[in-house]
Design an enzyme around this catalytic site. Structure first.
Site, PDB file in Angstrom:
ATOM      1  N   CYS A  86       0.846  -1.190   0.000  1.00 28.68           N
ATOM      2  CA  CYS A  86       0.000   0.000   0.000  1.00 28.68           C
ATOM      3  C   CYS A  86       0.887   1.247   0.000  1.00 28.68           C
ATOM      4  O   CYS A  86       1.778   1.381   0.840  1.00 28.68           O
ATOM      5  CB  CYS A  86      -0.898  -0.028   1.227  1.00 28.68           C
ATOM      6  SG  CYS A  86      -1.664   1.550   1.613  1.00 28.68           S
ATOM      7  N   GLU A  87       0.640   2.145  -0.928  1.00 25.61           N
ATOM      8  CA  GLU A  87       1.499   3.325  -1.025  1.00 25.61           C
ATOM      9  C   GLU A  87       1.195   4.363   0.056  1.00 25.61           C
ATOM     10  O   GLU A  87       1.967   5.294   0.241  1.00 25.61           O
ATOM     11  CB  GLU A  87       1.380   3.968  -2.402  1.00 25.61           C
ATOM     12  CG  GLU A  87       0.042   4.587  -2.718  1.00 25.61           C
ATOM     13  CD  GLU A  87      -0.016   5.176  -4.118  1.00 25.61           C
ATOM     14  OE1 GLU A  87      -0.685   6.199  -4.283  1.00 25.61           O
ATOM     15  OE2 GLU A  87       0.611   4.622  -5.039  1.00 25.61           O
ATOM     16  N   HIS A  88       0.095   4.191   0.769  1.00 24.57           N
ATOM     17  CA  HIS A  88      -0.248   5.172   1.798  1.00 24.57           C
ATOM     18  C   HIS A  88       0.470   4.915   3.121  1.00 24.57           C
ATOM     19  O   HIS A  88       0.821   5.864   3.824  1.00 24.57           O
ATOM     20  CB  HIS A  88      -1.766   5.185   2.031  1.00 24.57           C
ATOM     21  CG  HIS A  88      -2.536   5.540   0.809  1.00 24.57           C
ATOM     22  ND1 HIS A  88      -3.733   4.942   0.455  1.00 24.57           N
ATOM     23  CD2 HIS A  88      -2.280   6.436  -0.189  1.00 24.57           C
ATOM     24  CE1 HIS A  88      -4.178   5.449  -0.677  1.00 24.57           C
ATOM     25  NE2 HIS A  88      -3.308   6.352  -1.090  1.00 24.57           N
ATOM     26  N   GLN A 127      -4.967  -0.800  -4.735  1.00 23.23           N
ATOM     27  CA  GLN A 127      -5.607  -1.921  -5.426  1.00 23.23           C
ATOM     28  C   GLN A 127      -6.421  -1.456  -6.630  1.00 23.23           C
ATOM     29  O   GLN A 127      -6.435  -2.110  -7.680  1.00 23.23           O
ATOM     30  CB  GLN A 127      -6.499  -2.681  -4.439  1.00 23.23           C
ATOM     31  CG  GLN A 127      -7.148  -3.912  -5.035  1.00 23.23           C
ATOM     32  CD  GLN A 127      -7.927  -4.701  -3.999  1.00 23.23           C
ATOM     33  OE1 GLN A 127      -7.596  -4.680  -2.812  1.00 23.23           O
ATOM     34  NE2 GLN A 127      -8.963  -5.386  -4.434  1.00 23.23           N
ATOM     35  N   HIS A 155      -5.895  -6.022   3.368  1.00 25.53           N
ATOM     36  CA  HIS A 155      -4.935  -4.924   3.514  1.00 25.53           C
ATOM     37  C   HIS A 155      -4.475  -4.819   4.964  1.00 25.53           C
ATOM     38  O   HIS A 155      -5.296  -4.591   5.860  1.00 25.53           O
ATOM     39  CB  HIS A 155      -5.575  -3.602   3.072  1.00 25.53           C
ATOM     40  CG  HIS A 155      -5.863  -3.549   1.603  1.00 25.53           C
ATOM     41  ND1 HIS A 155      -5.189  -2.697   0.754  1.00 25.53           N
ATOM     42  CD2 HIS A 155      -6.739  -4.251   0.834  1.00 25.53           C
ATOM     43  CE1 HIS A 155      -5.649  -2.870  -0.483  1.00 25.53           C
ATOM     44  NE2 HIS A 155      -6.594  -3.796  -0.455  1.00 25.53           N
TER      45      HIS A 155
END
Length: 198
Positions: A86-88, A127, A155
């Protein structure tokens, strides 16, 4: 993707390790402690492995095994394991992808579909974007009559932090061509992957 013997750029590994050493210190730990001495280098190598999709060319992957074939039914590769970040929060998400297309004169080697999924998954991702990237890559490269992609993933940014919901699964889908226009074709795909539209 990397072979069984992992190859890592030494300069990148050294630079990443220095940053991870600083992170360990900022978190209040002692990077000189026995158990942590090699951790910065290990994490540096792990991150390069997890991000190897940046070095992959998904279009070239598909084109490396193109075959002329007069087949106009669904070609489905389902339950493709995915591991992404996850890029966050830079925490993993993982699950499975189901990818189908209906050829329009050309097919690709079956192993190329999971390789394309990996090429997009092994990056900092969301995603939703990944689902569309896989779809568009296959559509634009093979020019099939249609493409269908469904991804189901859990996630860790939702499981171990934030709302802490361990059993939630996120499903995304993206369609082109006949999968988008013909409900019967889309229903057949969903039935094949074991997902109900109702």
């Amino acid at each position: 993707m990397y072979s069984k013997i992992e190859q890592f750029d030494e300069k990148t590994t050294t630079e990443l390790a220095a940053h991870y050493k600083a992170i360990i210190e900022l978190l209040g730990e002692n990077p000189q402690r026995e158990g942590l001495l090699k951790t910065p280098a290990r994490v540096a190598k792990a991150m390069q492995f997890l991000m190897q999709g940046y070095d992959a060319d998904p279009v070239a992957i598909l084109k490396s095994a193109l075959f002329k074939e007069d087949y106009k039914q669904i070609v489905l590769v389902k339950d493709i394991e995915i591991y992404s970040m996850c890029e966050h929060h830079m925490l993993p998400f993982y699950g499975k992808a189901h990818v189908a297309y209906i050829p329009n004169g050309w097919i690709t080697g079956l192993s190329k579909i999971p390789r394309v999924v990996d090429a997009f998954a092994r990056r900092l991702q969301v995603q939703e974007r990944m689902t569309v990237q896989i779809r568009d890559c296959i559509q634009n490269t093979l020019n099939p009559l249609g493409v269908a992609v469904v991804i189901e993933a859990a996630h860790m940014c939702m499981q171990i932090r934030g709302v802490q919901k361990q059993n939630s699964v996120t499903t995304t889908s993206a369609f082109t061509g006949v999968f988008l226009k013909d409900i019967r074709t889309r229903e057949e795909f969903m039935r094949l992957i074991g997902v109900s539209l109702t």
